[in-house]
Design an enzyme around this catalytic site. Structure first.
Site, PDB file in Angstrom:
ATOM      1  N   GLU A  82      12.292 -50.002   9.286  1.00 63.05           N
ATOM      2  CA  GLU A  82      10.968 -50.605   9.119  1.00 63.05           C
ATOM      3  C   GLU A  82      10.407 -51.081  10.454  1.00 63.05           C
ATOM      4  OE1 GLU A  82       8.889 -50.655   6.521  1.00 63.05           O
ATOM      5  OE2 GLU A  82      10.388 -49.368   5.589  1.00 63.05           O
ATOM      6  N   HIS A  97       7.291 -43.023   9.582  1.00 61.04           N
ATOM      7  CA  HIS A  97       8.487 -42.744   8.793  1.00 61.04           C
ATOM      8  C   HIS A  97       8.721 -41.234   8.684  1.00 61.04           C
ATOM      9  CE1 HIS A  97      10.015 -46.565   7.460  1.00 61.04           C
ATOM     10  NE2 HIS A  97       8.880 -46.937   6.887  1.00 61.04           N
ATOM     11  N   HIS A 121       1.833 -46.195   9.816  1.00 58.00           N
ATOM     12  CA  HIS A 121       3.221 -46.629   9.590  1.00 58.00           C
ATOM     13  C   HIS A 121       3.966 -45.611   8.738  1.00 58.00           C
ATOM     14  CE1 HIS A 121       6.440 -49.573   8.349  1.00 58.00           C
ATOM     15  NE2 HIS A 121       6.395 -48.824   7.256  1.00 58.00           N
ATOM     16  N   GLU A 122       3.350 -45.155   7.654  1.00 54.64           N
ATOM     17  CA  GLU A 122       4.016 -44.188   6.774  1.00 54.64           C
ATOM     18  C   GLU A 122       4.239 -42.856   7.489  1.00 54.64           C
ATOM     19  OE1 GLU A 122       5.393 -45.235   4.259  1.00 54.64           O
ATOM     20  OE2 GLU A 122       4.369 -47.167   4.174  1.00 54.64           O
TER      21      GLU A 122
END
Length: 288
Positions: A202, A135, A131-132
């Site tokens: 998100e 980003h 997930h990071e």
């Protein structure tokens, strides 16, 4: 392209808000000074905000010898995502959380708390790190750090206006009640803008992280577990610097009062539901 345009509009809005508070303090001169300060802060944020945020959280850089499991995991996921290897940091906090920062993929960093390493399984942690990295790949990290810096500055200026008064756009002394109103409303407006910037990103990072890891169910499980644990364990640096909360994978702030109302994160239940729907739609997804 739509997200890029939307983000540009929102960043223009937060800069305009900064200028409006400047006008409240010093009239037209104050507005021009605020504009110059905003440009300077954006320049500073571009080059130095990542280091500043990591210092706020007392994050410590780790490598393959000091944190082999986490480092190798990030290394493998970076290769899967086609991204340069970011710097990896650990934050000595019990609250389970993680974030990414940096001005671009070539100068990115990912940070995780020691609490998240204890709470999550290897499979769940892999989903969080993916997930990071999503980003990073989406270039969200610069926008997050700049908007956090600007929101903090708006709150500071608004408090200044409340305590010391100011002038209207024509240079006349402002109504003291107007100064108090600005002190209350300007930070709320900045929070709303941050919320608009953060929530859509998100969802996109959840989707991208699920694709990078190949395991949307693991990320769904991680989010549910972080949500349940984080409610009872405060994250000190985030409470001290609430403008950085939007950078985290899960809102780290106490849910009471306006902080809960103006959360920069979507509802965990909706995020989990979307990820589980992805898992059901992709029979080939990893299920370890």
């Amino acid at each position: 392209m739509f997200n890029l345009v939307k983000t540009a509009i929102l960043m223009a809005a937060i800069t305009a808000l900064f200028m409006a508070v400047g006008a409240m303090i010093g009239g037209q001169t104050g507005m021009l000074i605020a504009l110059a300060v905003a440009v300077g802060m954006n320049f500073f944020s571009y080059w130095f905000s990542a280091d500043m945020v990591l210092k706020m959280y007392n994050a410590q850089a780790v490598d393959e010898s000091s944190a082999p499991q986490l480092y190798r995991m990030v290394q493998e996921l970076s290769q899967r995502a086609g991204l340069p290897m970011p710097k990896v940091y650990l934050i000595n906090e019990d609250a389970p959380n993680a974030f990414a920062t940096g001005r671009d993929p070539e100068h990115a960093a990912v940070a995780a708390t020691t609490g998240i390493l204890r709470v999550l399984s290897e499979r769940e942690l892999r989903g969080v790190m993916a997930h990071e990295l999503a980003h990073v790949g989406h270039r969200d990290i610069l926008i997050s750090t700049i908007s956090a810096t600007m929101a903090g500055a708006i709150s500071m200026l608004a408090n200044f206006a409340a305590f010391f008064g100011g002038r209207d756009a024509n240079g006349r002394p402002a109504n003291p009640l107007a100064g108090i109103a600005v002190a209350i409303l300007a930070p709320l407006a900045a929070s709303l803008i941050q919320m608009a910037i953060s929530r859509a990103r998100e969802f996109e990072a959840d989707r991208g992280g699920a694709e990078i890891s190949g395991d949307p169910a693991a990320l769904a499980s991680a989010l549910d577990k972080i949500h349940r644990y984080a409610q009872g364990i405060p994250l000190g640096p985030a409470e001290a610097h609430p403008e950085t909360a939007q950078m985290m994978i899960m809102n780290p702030l106490s849910a009471g009062g306006l902080r809960g109302l103006f959360s920069t994160h979507p509802a965990t239940e909706e995020r989990v539901a979307r990820l589980l729907a992805m898992a059901q739609a992709a029979p080939g997804a990893v299920r370890r």
